[in-house]
Design a protein around this motif. Structure first.
Motif, PDB file in Angstrom:
ATOM      1  N   ASP A 126       0.834  -1.196   0.000  1.00  8.80           N
ATOM      2  CA  ASP A 126       0.000   0.000   0.000  1.00  8.80           C
ATOM      3  C   ASP A 126       0.876   1.255   0.000  1.00  8.80           C
ATOM      4  O   ASP A 126       2.089   1.182   0.208  1.00  8.80           O
ATOM      5  N   PRO A 127       0.267   2.434  -0.251  1.00  5.78           N
ATOM      6  CA  PRO A 127       1.061   3.669  -0.316  1.00  5.78           C
ATOM      7  C   PRO A 127       1.858   3.959   0.958  1.00  5.78           C
ATOM      8  O   PRO A 127       2.972   4.480   0.878  1.00  5.78           O
ATOM      9  N   VAL A 128       1.305   3.637   2.122  1.00  5.67           N
ATOM     10  CA  VAL A 128       2.024   3.892   3.368  1.00  5.67           C
ATOM     11  C   VAL A 128       3.308   3.076   3.418  1.00  5.67           C
ATOM     12  O   VAL A 128       4.355   3.562   3.861  1.00  5.67           O
ATOM     13  N   THR A 167       6.908   5.152   3.447  1.00  2.00           N
ATOM     14  CA  THR A 167       7.812   5.029   4.593  1.00  2.00           C
ATOM     15  C   THR A 167       9.073   4.249   4.236  1.00  2.00           C
ATOM     16  O   THR A 167      10.133   4.488   4.819  1.00  2.00           O
ATOM     17  N   LEU A 168       8.959   3.326   3.282  1.00  3.67           N
ATOM     18  CA  LEU A 168      10.143   2.587   2.844  1.00  3.67           C
ATOM     19  C   LEU A 168      11.144   3.537   2.198  1.00  3.67           C
ATOM     20  O   LEU A 168      12.350   3.478   2.479  1.00  3.67           O
ATOM     21  N   ILE A 169      10.657   4.422   1.350  1.00  2.00           N
ATOM     22  CA  ILE A 169      11.539   5.408   0.722  1.00  2.00           C
ATOM     23  C   ILE A 169      12.169   6.304   1.790  1.00  2.00           C
ATOM     24  O   ILE A 169      13.360   6.633   1.735  1.00  2.00           O
ATOM     25  N   GLY A 170      11.377   6.663   2.788  1.00  2.00           N
ATOM     26  CA  GLY A 170      11.899   7.474   3.878  1.00  2.00           C
ATOM     27  C   GLY A 170      13.039   6.778   4.609  1.00  2.00           C
ATOM     28  O   GLY A 170      14.054   7.410   4.944  1.00  2.00           O
ATOM     29  N   GLU A 171      12.903   5.480   4.850  1.00  3.13           N
ATOM     30  CA  GLU A 171      13.948   4.724   5.539  1.00  3.13           C
ATOM     31  C   GLU A 171      15.185   4.550   4.664  1.00  3.13           C
ATOM     32  O   GLU A 171      16.319   4.613   5.141  1.00  3.13           O
ATOM     33  N   ILE A 172      14.986   4.325   3.371  1.00  3.72           N
ATOM     34  CA  ILE A 172      16.130   4.190   2.451  1.00  3.72           C
ATOM     35  C   ILE A 172      16.955   5.472   2.445  1.00  3.72           C
ATOM     36  O   ILE A 172      18.190   5.442   2.535  1.00  3.72           O
ATOM     37  N   CYS A 173      16.259   6.604   2.380  1.00  3.40           N
ATOM     38  CA  CYS A 173      16.961   7.887   2.352  1.00  3.40           C
ATOM     39  C   CYS A 173      17.594   8.215   3.700  1.00  3.40           C
ATOM     40  O   CYS A 173      18.724   8.726   3.763  1.00  3.40           O
ATOM     41  N   ARG A 174      16.903   7.929   4.779  1.00  4.28           N
ATOM     42  CA  ARG A 174      17.438   8.228   6.112  1.00  4.28           C
ATOM     43  C   ARG A 174      18.731   7.467   6.379  1.00  4.28           C
ATOM     44  O   ARG A 174      19.643   7.979   7.027  1.00  4.28           O
ATOM     45  N   ASP A 219       2.014  12.923  -1.154  1.00  4.62           N
ATOM     46  CA  ASP A 219       2.971  11.979  -0.563  1.00  4.62           C
ATOM     47  C   ASP A 219       3.990  11.537  -1.602  1.00  4.62           C
ATOM     48  O   ASP A 219       5.182  11.391  -1.305  1.00  4.62           O
ATOM     49  N   LEU A 220       3.513  11.311  -2.821  1.00  8.03           N
ATOM     50  CA  LEU A 220       4.407  10.897  -3.898  1.00  8.03           C
ATOM     51  C   LEU A 220       5.434  11.985  -4.187  1.00  8.03           C
ATOM     52  O   LEU A 220       6.634  11.712  -4.319  1.00  8.03           O
ATOM     53  N   GLN A 221       4.965  13.230  -4.261  1.00  9.43           N
ATOM     54  CA  GLN A 221       5.885  14.338  -4.534  1.00  9.43           C
ATOM     55  C   GLN A 221       6.876  14.503  -3.391  1.00  9.43           C
ATOM     56  O   GLN A 221       8.056  14.812  -3.620  1.00  9.43           O
ATOM     57  N   GLU A 222       6.413  14.279  -2.169  1.00  8.82           N
ATOM     58  CA  GLU A 222       7.310  14.374  -1.019  1.00  8.82           C
ATOM     59  C   GLU A 222       8.436  13.354  -1.129  1.00  8.82           C
ATOM     60  O   GLU A 222       9.596  13.656  -0.824  1.00  8.82           O
ATOM     61  N   SER A 223       8.101  12.123  -1.572  1.00  5.80           N
ATOM     62  CA  SER A 223       9.125  11.093  -1.740  1.00  5.80           C
ATOM     63  C   SER A 223      10.102  11.460  -2.850  1.00  5.80           C
ATOM     64  O   SER A 223      11.310  11.249  -2.720  1.00  5.80           O
TER      65      SER A 223
END
Length: 231
Positions: free
Chosen positions: A180-182, A186-193, A218-222
């Motif tokens: 799902d989108p969440v 959040t996966l992209i957030g963890e990869i970048c972090r 959310d997509l644009q934020e990623s």
């Protein structure tokens, strides 16, 4: 018969030992009968005994670290697993693996999944293959051969958020899943972090863009996060 502290079942600070399923405290602590709220009561059978308890007491027992899987499973058979109840039991430290799927149906991540050891991952795969992808959320690395077996099954209801405590190697593996989108956000957030290779972020973004119900903000934020991290 399993034992726990009175405070684990009734609340408060009493350290007296109580046994299941009667939950009787030798000091007489019990449900406040003056409470105007009428709680649903059910009869629990366990170890040749039985006792009538309310659903609130059952949930306190399920959430206790002193109560093992077998009894947790028995207690959960006594109550209806509504969305509200699932939100509670998802926090149970000894939640049986067969209940992981119930949590995921309500988009709740079982907290026990975050601590899975390799032998637990194998047990989860055997009990509920469609939920075994949750091994990737563990702080302990999923062996590559085991992950290959896990992903050979149809993953059911892959959802997020991806925990910050997940092992780096597991985060890389999670890129292979569609959810799902969440999950993707959040996966992209963890990869970048964690500053993992950009190829993982790009792969996760592609799956995010293809997921159903994605929010454009959310997509644009990623997208912006990836650009800022790997500029």
């Amino acid at each position: 018969m399993q034992q726990a502290k009175c405070s684990e079942i009734r609340g408060g600070s009493c350290d007296q030992q109580v046994g299941y399923p009667e939950f009787l405290c030798p000091l007489g602590h019990g449900r406040n009968i003056d409470n105007a709220e009428v709680l649903e009561r059910v009869t629990v059978h366990w170890d040749g005994s039985s006792g009538e308890v309310d659903v609130e007491a059952i949930l306190r027992s399920v959430l206790s670290p002193y109560v093992g899987e077998q009894l947790v499973s028995k207690l959960l058979e006594q109550i209806e697993l509504t969305a509200e109840v699932i939100r509670e039991i998802a926090q149970a430290p000894n939640l049986p693996f067969k209940r992981f799927g119930d949590c995921l149906k309500f988009r709740q991540i079982p907290q026990r999944a975050l601590e899975l050891m390799v032998h637990d991952m194998l047990a989860l795969l055997e009990v509920d293959p469609s939920s075994s992808w949750l091994s990737g959320f563990s702080k302990n690395e999923v062996p590559p051969a085991l992950w290959e077996t896990i992903t050979s099954n149809d993953a059911g209801c892959v959802t997020g958020p991806v925990p910050k405590s997940a092992h780096d190697a597991n985060v890389e593996k999670l890129v292979e899943l569609s959810g799902d989108p969440v999950f993707h956000h959040t996966l992209i957030g963890e990869i970048c972090r964690r500053s993992l290779p950009k190829s993982y972020a790009d792969s996760a973004l592609a799956r995010f863009q293809a997921s159903e119900g994605v929010d454009k903000w959310d997509l644009q934020e990623s997208i912006d996060l990836i650009e800022a991290t790997y500029q």
